[in-house]
Scaffold this motif. Structure first.
Motif, PDB file in Angstrom:
ATOM      1  N   VAL A   1      -5.353   7.765  -6.884  1.00  0.00           N
ATOM      2  CA  VAL A   1      -4.557   7.596  -8.106  1.00  0.00           C
ATOM      3  C   VAL A   1      -3.066   7.723  -7.771  1.00  0.00           C
ATOM      4  O   VAL A   1      -2.661   8.625  -7.025  1.00  0.00           O
ATOM      5  N   ASP A   2      -2.270   6.768  -8.282  1.00  0.00           N
ATOM      6  CA  ASP A   2      -0.828   6.661  -8.026  1.00  0.00           C
ATOM      7  C   ASP A   2      -0.499   6.196  -6.614  1.00  0.00           C
ATOM      8  O   ASP A   2       0.651   6.244  -6.193  1.00  0.00           O
TER       9      ASP A   2
ATOM     10  N   CYS B   1      -1.132   3.126  -3.402  1.00  0.00           N
ATOM     11  CA  CYS B   1      -1.424   1.712  -3.239  1.00  0.00           C
ATOM     12  C   CYS B   1      -2.596   1.510  -2.301  1.00  0.00           C
ATOM     13  O   CYS B   1      -2.689   2.184  -1.286  1.00  0.00           O
TER      14      CYS B   1
ATOM     15  N   PHE C   1      -8.634  -4.837 -11.299  1.00  0.00           N
ATOM     16  CA  PHE C   1      -7.189  -4.712 -11.473  1.00  0.00           C
ATOM     17  C   PHE C   1      -6.613  -5.921 -12.192  1.00  0.00           C
ATOM     18  O   PHE C   1      -7.227  -6.989 -12.243  1.00  0.00           O
TER      19      PHE C   1
ATOM     20  N   LYS D   1      -1.916  -0.981  -7.084  1.00  0.00           N
ATOM     21  CA  LYS D   1      -1.533   0.397  -7.435  1.00  0.00           C
ATOM     22  C   LYS D   1      -2.660   0.956  -8.306  1.00  0.00           C
ATOM     23  O   LYS D   1      -3.013   0.383  -9.341  1.00  0.00           O
TER      24      LYS D   1
ATOM     25  N   THR E   1      -4.429   3.306 -10.912  1.00  0.00           N
ATOM     26  CA  THR E   1      -3.996   4.110 -12.065  1.00  0.00           C
ATOM     27  C   THR E   1      -5.111   5.034 -12.565  1.00  0.00           C
ATOM     28  O   THR E   1      -4.849   6.047 -13.191  1.00  0.00           O
ATOM     29  N   SER E   2      -6.369   4.658 -12.358  1.00  0.00           N
ATOM     30  CA  SER E   2      -7.473   5.527 -12.799  1.00  0.00           C
ATOM     31  C   SER E   2      -8.714   5.256 -11.963  1.00  0.00           C
ATOM     32  O   SER E   2      -8.735   4.335 -11.126  1.00  0.00           O
TER      33      SER E   2
ATOM     34  N   GLY F   1      -6.604  -0.548 -11.477  1.00  0.00           N
ATOM     35  CA  GLY F   1      -5.150  -0.549 -11.287  1.00  0.00           C
ATOM     36  C   GLY F   1      -4.535  -1.892 -11.576  1.00  0.00           C
ATOM     37  O   GLY F   1      -5.101  -2.708 -12.295  1.00  0.00           O
TER      38      GLY F   1
ATOM     39  N   GLU G   1       0.432  -4.609  -7.344  1.00  0.00           N
ATOM     40  CA  GLU G   1       1.742  -3.994  -7.115  1.00  0.00           C
ATOM     41  C   GLU G   1       2.766  -5.072  -6.757  1.00  0.00           C
ATOM     42  O   GLU G   1       2.466  -6.000  -5.990  1.00  0.00           O
TER      43      GLU G   1
END
Ligand code: SF4
Length: 432
Positions: free
Chosen positions: A367-368, A370, A397, A411, A413-414, A422, A425
Motif C-alpha cells: 500500500v502506497d 509502486c 487498477f 501505485k 492504494t488498497s 490501485g 502511476e
C-alpha cells in the motif's frame, strides 16, 4: 497443464472442422479433460457426464470423450460403467484424437486410447501451431515423474519423465510470442527435471531460461511445478543473470517434518529445502515463495505438524495450497490409515490461518508503493485493467493509457487477502 492440453486438443480438432461453441446444447462433441489429483475425481467426472446427459435429453446425442488423467486411470472401466461415454483418451494419447473421432464416426465402436506415447505426441503436436494468444501463456516442456512420492498418482497417470526437444520448445515459444504472449510459464509435473540430450549436449531448464531470456519481445519467464531435488546450481544461477526470470518460486515442500518427508518419499529434508531458499534469497533479497502442504498425513504427530508451522514462519510463503491428506487409489500411501479427520480439519484451519496472515501482511506492504505490473487484460468495467506483479499477485487498477502486454508501474492504494488495487502511476518510479 490441463489448460495447456485442452488448448492443444482444440488446436487439433479445429483442423478437422470443429469450432468452439458457447451454447452447450449446440455441441456435436463434448470433451471432458480431467484431472486425477484431487479426491473423488472419478465421481466428479460421472457427475458431469450426468449433466451432459440431462442437457441433451431431447436432443441428438453428442460424441462424448473423456480425456486426461481420470481417463488414463480408469480407461475402459469408464465406458463399461457409463455407456454414454464414447471414447476415453489418456493424456499421452490425445494427439490421436482426430483419427479416433473419424474412426468412431465410421465404425461406431467405443474407443479406449490410453497408451503412453509421449514422444509421438509432441512430434505430432509440433505440426499443429499453438494458437494460444494470451499475454501469459503456458508451454509444456516436460511431462511425467520418476519421483514416486507415496501419496501421488502422477507417475501412474502421466508416466515416466519425458523432456521435449529443446528446439521444439523454443520454436513453440517464438510462435506464442508472435501471437502476442509476453510471459511464458514453462510447465511440467517435474519441470526442473527437464533434461534433453542431443549430439552430446545436455539441455536443462536453465538452458531454456537463458535462451528465452534473450528473446526481445518476451518480458517475463516463470516455471512450475518444481521439485526441491532438482533445484540445481545452474538453475539457481539463472536468478543472478536472467532479468526476465521472475523472483517468485512455487516450491512444494508438503511437510516441515523430516520423519513425514521420509514417509512421503520426498527425497529431501527440511534442511535441504531451507538451504535452497536461503541461497535464492542471498542472490535476490526480494525473492518470494509459495508452496504445497499436506495436513494429517498417516503417522503425522502434533510435533510433526508444529515443525510444518515453524517452516511456514521461517520462509514466509506469500501464497500456498494446502489440503487434508486423502488417499489416492493405487498409491503406496493408500494402504495406510489416515489420522483423525475431525482433528485434521482443525489443523488445516490453523495452518491456513498462518498462511493467510502472511499473505495479508505481504499485500499490506505494497500500500502506497509502486508495483511493476504486466497488464493482462481490460476488465469489463470501463477504465479498469487486470495484471500481475512479479510475484504473481493479481492487481486490478485504473488506467487511461495502458494496453495488454505493457509493463507498467501501478501505485497500490488498497488490498484484500487475494489481491491488490490501485492506479496506473504517472511518474516512472522504482517499482517492487
Ligand atoms: S514429485 Fe510431484 S509429481 Fe512426482 S510423485 Fe512427487 S508429488 Fe507427484
Amino acid at each position: 497443464m490441463n489448460e495447456y492440453d485442452s488448448n492443444r486438443i482444440y488446436d487439433l480438432v479445429s483442423t478437422i472442422g470443429f469450432s468452439k461453441t458457447s451454447f452447450k446444447k449446440e455441441a456435436d462433441c463434448v470433451v471432458l479433460n480431467t484431472c486425477h489429483i484431487r479426491e473423488k475425481a472419478t465421481e466428479k467426472v460421472y457427475h458431469e457426464i450426468g449433466r451432459v446427459k440431462k442437457d441433451f435429453r431431447n436432443l441428438k446425442k453428442p460424441l462424448v470423450i473423456v480425456s486426461g488423467c481420470v481417463a488414463q486411470a480408469e480407461s475402459k472401466e469408464m465406458i463399461k460403467r457409463e455407456p454414454y461415454i464414447d471414447m476415453v483418451i489418456g493424456p499421452q494419447s490425445y494427439h490421436k484424437i482426430n483419427d479416433l473421432i473419424l474412426n468412431y464416426k465410421k465404425r461406431k465402436i467405443k474407443i479406449d486410447s490410453t497408451d503412453f506415447d509421449v514422444v509421438t505426441k509432441f512430434d505430432q503436436l509440433e505440426k499443429i501451431p499453438n494458437t494460444q494468444n494470451k499475454i501469459s501463456s503456458y508451454l509444456t516442456i516436460q511431462e511425467g515423474c520418476d519421483k514416486f512420492c507415496t501419496f501421488c498418482v502422477v507417475p501412474y497417470t502421466r508416466g515416466a519423465e519425458y523432456s521435449r526437444p529443446f528446439k521444439q520448445i523454443i520454436n513453440e515459444a517464438n510462435n506464442l510470442i508472435k501471437n502476442g504472449s509476453r510471459e511464458i510459464v514453462l510447465l511440467g509435473q517435474n519441470v526442473n527435471a527437464y533434461n534433453f540430450k542431443e549430439n552430446g549436449k545436455n539441455f536443462k531448464i536453465s538452458s531454456l531460461i537463458r535462451e528465452l531470456n534473450s528473446i526481445k519481445n518476451l518480458k517475463r519467464i516463470r516455471y512450475t511445478t518444481s521439485h526441491p531435488r532438482d533445484m540445481t546450481d545452474d538453475l539457481i544461477d539463472c536468478y543472478k543473470d536472467c532479468n526476465k526470470l521472475m523472483p517468485f518460486l512455487h516450491l512444494p515442500v508438503q511437510s516441515g517434518s523430516d520423519k513425514i518427508l521420509k514417509i512421503m518419499n520426498r527425497k529431501h529434508t527440511k534442511k535441504y529445502y531451507m538451504n535452497i531458499i536461503e541461497r535464492l534469497k542471498k542472490i535476490n533479497k526480494d525473492m518470494k515463495f509459495s508452496s504445497d502442504f499436506i495436513v494429517g498425513y498417516p503417522d503425522e504427530t502434533e510435533k510433526d505438524f508444529q515443525e510444518t508451522l515453524n517452516l511456514i514462519k521461517g520462509v514466509n510463503f506469500i501464497n500456498s495450497y494446502s489440503f487434508i491428506y486423502n488417499s489416492r487409489p493405487g498409491t503406496p500411501a493408500a494402504e495406510k490409515n489416515s489420522n483423525n479427520l475431525l482433528h485434521n480439519k482443525d489443523k488445516l484451519k490453523i495452518l491456513q490461518d498462518n498462511l493467510k496472515n502472511i499473505q495479508l501482511q505481504n499485500n499490506q506492504y505494497y500500500v502506497d508503493k509502486c508495483c511493476e505490473v504486466l497488464v493482462e487484460n481490460k476488465l469489463d468495467s470501463g477504465d479498469k485493467f487486470f495484471g500481475r506483479t512479479k510475484f504473481m499477485s493479481p492487481v486490478k487498477f485504473k488506467s487511461d493509457r495502458c494496453k495488454p502486454g505493457d509493463l507498467i508501474n501501478v501505485k497500490i492504494t488498497s488490498f484484500n487477502q487475494n489481491g491488490l488495487f490501485g492506479f496506473h502511476e504517472n511518474r516512472e518510479m522504482k517499482a517492487a
